[in-house]
Design a protein around this motif. Structure first.
Motif, short mmCIF file in Angstrom:
data_model
loop_
_atom_site.label_atom_id
_atom_site.label_comp_id
_atom_site.label_asym_id
_atom_site.label_seq_id
_atom_site.Cartn_x
_atom_site.Cartn_y
_atom_site.Cartn_z
N CYS A 1 15.02 77.58 -17.65
CA CYS A 1 13.59 77.28 -17.87
C CYS A 1 12.80 78.52 -18.30
O CYS A 1 11.59 78.43 -18.52
CB CYS A 1 12.96 76.65 -16.62
SG CYS A 1 12.59 77.82 -15.31
N GLU B 1 11.61 77.56 -9.78
CA GLU B 1 10.95 76.59 -10.64
C GLU B 1 11.85 75.37 -10.88
O GLU B 1 11.39 74.24 -10.76
CB GLU B 1 10.59 77.26 -11.97
CG GLU B 1 9.67 76.48 -12.86
CD GLU B 1 8.26 76.37 -12.30
OE1 GLU B 1 7.84 77.27 -11.54
OE2 GLU B 1 7.60 75.36 -12.61
N CYS B 2 13.13 75.60 -11.25
CA CYS B 2 14.00 74.48 -11.64
C CYS B 2 15.31 74.43 -10.85
O CYS B 2 16.15 73.58 -11.11
CB CYS B 2 14.29 74.54 -13.14
SG CYS B 2 15.47 75.84 -13.58
N CYS C 1 15.27 83.00 -15.55
CA CYS C 1 16.07 81.78 -15.50
C CYS C 1 16.56 81.43 -16.91
O CYS C 1 15.77 81.36 -17.85
CB CYS C 1 15.23 80.64 -14.94
SG CYS C 1 16.08 79.05 -14.96
N CYS D 1 16.48 79.79 -9.24
CA CYS D 1 15.16 79.79 -9.84
C CYS D 1 14.26 78.87 -9.02
O CYS D 1 14.57 77.69 -8.87
CB CYS D 1 15.26 79.29 -11.28
SG CYS D 1 13.65 78.89 -12.01
N SER E 1 17.86 76.24 -10.93
CA SER E 1 19.07 76.67 -11.65
C SER E 1 19.63 77.93 -11.01
O SER E 1 18.89 78.79 -10.53
CB SER E 1 18.70 76.95 -13.11
OG SER E 1 19.78 77.62 -13.73
ZN LIG Z 1 14.42 77.84 -13.90
#
Ligand SMILES: [Zn+2]
Lengths: 396, 153
Positions: B43, B56-57, B40, B54, B59
């Motif tokens: 992040c 996680e975030c 990513c 992603c 994106s």
């Molecule tokens: Zn990310």
């Protein structure tokens, strides 16, 4: 119990129907097997087929879809139909929520299993099964790679990790197989009844080391069907209906087979927490225990994650609660584990055998294998990745 | 060095896997003998298999990033039977399959086989490095045993 569970005891299972489970159903199609099970379940329930207004049929390869099943059975108007993913409790929860929310009042829930051409020589010879190759291969032009970590291979990979982390012998897995086989001998429906010893287990053909052929469920042709309705309606049919006290599915976010965080945190843990939070009863209160056994490692996981044993301790637990006369586990001398023989020995019905036997035991119609005055059953269905599920059933 | 192929040619080069718009970069990497893992841009977290965003975030700014492929075996099994593949003969001996914790990609595993090592030595904890063989005329990523500091080769 700390979570909202408005469906608690509100939905009843009032009809059971199944076929035998065989290694060769001859000329019967998956739809034919499903029809036999459905008709048996409808007749068993005492409910007229015209009252069925919901049809839920698991998305098993080769099995008829809900719309096809309605046509085959000549049902009337249907106001809820769906084809949930395989493994029994997905279908159970879907049927329950449809009834509870008022989409329909009475659901026919069915599951049909058909061996794929690569499951056995007789299946390979049946030209009417050749289409399953394309269906199960996802339409690929070439066979998948040996290195594909699909769910079945992944259970072996995590079984190796289990042995590595807890330093346990293969006998711990063998006890799962022995338990199921001894119980299957008491079940006329079971596909595999030949007696099994630990020596026999240890000498069985390796398929994916460390798991041998006796660690893997036995592909069969067969079908199971259930009729569900409101507990209110069920009480008009029988004074002691079997109801679903709690049922849930669960997974962790990162559930890709080879990316699973660890044996200490996967779908079974989510299910156990969710089920415990929604149930008045737990392991100390149950009369019969149904840990899924599509692969023996899954059973070890359920025994530990339900709280019967510490991580890595399922083998020792089974040994400590082994009944030498019966040749199987009797927890505290009282609670059997998959008394029908499970997927390993009754046949690979993806948890529907567990659900059917739970209802049969609570109806107290299990014959030779009946648990005395069984009133509560705990089911841990499915495995580690994206089909972990659980249910608590009660006899009212 | 990059072998330029269009999407249809890419699919034709790997008929045994389902390639989509999310995983096409990863498999183009195979043609160049590069193991590309999505990283990513926002992040810096890696993920695998390739996803559209992603996890996680969320994106969409993802860069398929070449990694060394060195790591340690986390899961291991020895197949006595399985899907067919060129060079895999179950009659001659079990075929090892491993999932490897990649050293430079924390939290990500990559699964393949281990070559040039007796199958009984393919066990959890084995240090491995990435190599490439040919399968169905296309490069295929595999692992081989890696010498560790102070260890044998
Ligand atoms: Zn990310």
């Amino acid at each position: 119990m700390s979570r909202r569970n408005p469906m608690r005891d509100e939905i009843a299972i009032v009809g059971l129907g199944s076929t035998d489970f065989s290694r060769d159903s001859g000329g019967t199609s998956a739809a034919g097997l499903a029809a036999e099970a459905c008709i048996n379940a409808i007749r068993d329930s005492g409910i007229d087929k015209s009252e069925i207004d919901g049809v839920v049929g698991a998305l098993e390869p080769g099995a008829p879809r809900a719309n096809e099943m309605s046509t085959i059975l000549g049902l009337k108007d249907i106001t809820h139909h769906s084809s949930p993913m395989p493994v029994a409790v997905f279908g159970l929860v879907d049927a329950m929520t449809a009834i509870f929310s008022g989409q329909c009042d009475t659901v026919l829930l069915y599951f049909a299993f058909t061996r794929a051409p690569w499951n056995s020589r007789s299946a390979a010879k049946d030209p009417f099964r050749s289409y399953l190759g394309g269906m199960m291969g996802g339409g690929l032009k070439a066979p998948p790679m040996p290195e594909s970590i699909d769910p079945s291979a992944a259970y072996t990979a995590w079984a190796a990790r289990y042995i590595h982390e807890y330093d346990v012998p293969r006998e711990d897995f063998g006890r799962v197989a022995l338990n199921m086989r001894a119980n299957a001998a008491r079940n006329p429906k079971a596909a595999m009844k030949a007696p099994l010893t630990m020596e026999g287990y240890l000498q069985a053909r390796m398929i994916r080391d460390p798991l041998c052929m006796l660690d893997m469920d036995i592909p069969v042709d067969g079908a199971d069907a259930f009729i569900l309705t409101t507990t209110e309606k069920a009480k008009k049919l029988t004074p002691n209906p079997v109801v679903v006290h709690a049922a849930t599915a669960g997974m962790v976010g990162s559930n890709t087979e080879d990316q699973l965080p660890s044996l200490a945190r996967h779908g079974q843990h989510v299910v156990v927490e969710a089920l415990k939070d929604r149930s008045d009863v737990w392991t100390d209160d149950i009369d019969v225990f149904f840990p899924y056994d599509g692969f023996s490692i899954i059973t070890l996981g359920w025994i530990e994650n339900m709280g019967f044993a510490k991580p890595g301790g399922a083998g020792r637990f089974m040994q400590e609660h082994w009944d030498d006369d019966l040749g199987c586990v009797m927890i505290d001398g009282r609670v059997p584990m998959n008394p029908h023989g499970g997927s390993l020995s009754e046949g690979a019905s993806r948890g529907t055998g567990h659900l059917r036997e739970a209802v049969t035991q609570l109806r107290r119609e299990a014959g030779d294998r009946q648990v005395h005055e069984a009133s509560t059953a705990l089911i841990g269905c499915g495995g580690f990745f994206f089909n972990s599920q659980g249910a608590v059933l009660k006899r009212l | 060095m990059s072998e330029v192929v269009d999407d249809a040619a890419l699919v034709a080069r790997f008929p045994w896997v389902q390639i989509n718009h999310d995983s096409k970069h990863h498999f183009r990497g195979w043609l160049d003998k590069q193991l590309l893992i999505n990283r990513c841009d926002d992040c810096s977290k890696f993920h695998h298999p390739p996803k559209p965003i992603c996890p996680e975030c969320w994106s969409s700014n993802l860069t398929p990033t070449a990694v060394s492929g060195s790591g340690t075996v986390h899961l291991a099994m020895h197949l006595h039977q399985g899907a067919p593949a060129p060079g895999v003969d179950y009659a001659k001996g079990a075929h090892p399959v491993v999932s490897v914790d990649l050293d430079d990609v924390p939290g990500v595993r990559f699964s393949s086989t281990v070559i040039d090592l007796p199958v009984e030595e393919v066990v959890i904890g084995l240090p491995v490095k990435l190599d490439w063989v040919e399968r169905y005329g296309s490069p295929f990523p595999v692992f081989r045993k890696r010498a560790t500091a102070g260890g044998e080769s």
